[in-house]
Design an enzyme around this catalytic site. Structure first.
Site, mmCIF file in Angstrom:
data_model
loop_
_atom_site.group_PDB
_atom_site.id
_atom_site.type_symbol
_atom_site.label_atom_id
_atom_site.label_comp_id
_atom_site.label_asym_id
_atom_site.label_seq_id
_atom_site.Cartn_x
_atom_site.Cartn_y
_atom_site.Cartn_z
ATOM 1 N N VAL A 1 -7.729 7.333 2.152
ATOM 2 C CA VAL A 1 -6.296 7.044 1.944
ATOM 3 C C VAL A 1 -5.897 7.217 0.330
ATOM 4 O O VAL A 1 -5.271 7.967 -0.074
ATOM 5 C CB VAL A 1 -5.727 5.771 2.289
ATOM 6 C CG1 VAL A 1 -4.488 5.225 2.082
ATOM 7 C CG2 VAL A 1 -6.163 5.466 3.787
ATOM 8 N N CYS B 1 -12.111 -4.554 -6.681
ATOM 9 C CA CYS B 1 -12.849 -4.542 -5.212
ATOM 10 C C CYS B 1 -13.935 -5.373 -4.971
ATOM 11 O O CYS B 1 -14.984 -5.415 -5.631
ATOM 12 C CB CYS B 1 -13.119 -3.095 -4.789
ATOM 13 S SG CYS B 1 -13.581 -2.929 -3.207
ATOM 14 N N ASN C 1 0.932 -1.250 -0.076
ATOM 15 C CA ASN C 1 -0.152 -0.113 0.016
ATOM 16 C C ASN C 1 0.908 1.189 -0.212
ATOM 17 O O ASN C 1 0.376 2.290 -0.261
ATOM 18 C CB ASN C 1 -0.945 -0.058 1.155
ATOM 19 C CG ASN C 1 -1.988 -1.077 0.997
ATOM 20 O OD1 ASN C 1 -2.322 -1.436 -0.200
ATOM 21 N ND2 ASN C 1 -2.695 -1.658 2.079
#
Length: 197
Positions: free
Chosen positions: A167, A119, A23
């Site tokens: 984020v 996703c 990430n």
């Protein structure tokens, strides 16, 4: 049924090599678009999303070499013929691909980026990414599954307060704002370790 039995009251010792963060690696790779000098990224986890991002950067025009044994990526964006299109064929398996939107828009003044896939835990829209980039002066439309963004005169610094913390959106606007004229203030933003990276 399998069990894990731990016998306590023993001293722990040994060495564990910790992999870098996927990430953190993905937005760092996306940010590499901004630079035409040699870039070296070490301790890279060579997982599927990272490999997909590398393929996306190669498609755009980056010269990338991977040293799998040393977990190192070398990037040199010396090529002046960059594409500003991130196609669905590369983004369909990965949410983080949308982060190249800020890089392409900031450096080249335009971008055509597929809406992301990848996703399986439910809908995670890109509205906060678009909200922040519009605050920097981007004109954005969504057409035929693609985000079409343009900033003919470049992006300009702005005060951006996210309505909710995200984020990916924070990463995207930090990358985009680094080439924008003026100062950008971002509030109600994510502060995870990958943001700091």
């Amino acid at each position: 049924m399998q069990k894990l039995i731990v016998q306590g009251n023993k001293s722990l010792c040994g060495v564990v090599k910790i992999s870098g963060s996927k990430n953190a690696t993905l937005p760092i790779l996306a940010a590499s678009i901004l630079n035409n000098k040699k870039i070296e990224i070490n301790n890279v986890p060579l997982v599927k999303d990272v490999i997909t991002m590398i393929e996306l950067l190669k498609h755009i025009g980056s010269d990338i070499k991977i040293n799998s044994k040393k977990k190192r990526i070398l990037i040199h964006n010396k090529n002046n013929k960059f594409k500003t299109i991130a196609p669905y064929s590369l983004l369909k398996t990965m949410r983080a691909g949308v982060i190249v939107l800020g890089s392409l828009l900031s450096r080249f003044g335009k971008a055509k980026v597929s809406l992301p896939g990848g996703c399986t835990i439910g809908t995670r829209p890109v509205n906060l990414h678009l909200f922040a980039l519009k605050k920097l002066g981007a004109n954005i439309k969504i057409k035929n599954g693609y985000i079409l963004a343009e900033a003919k005169n470049g992006l300009s610094g702005a005060n951006i307060r996210f309505p909710s913390i995200s984020v990916g959106s924070t990463e995207n606007v930090i990358i985009a704002a680094s080439y924008a004229k003026g100062v950008t203030h971002i509030s109600n933003c994510a502060c995870e370790p990958e943001i700091k990276n």
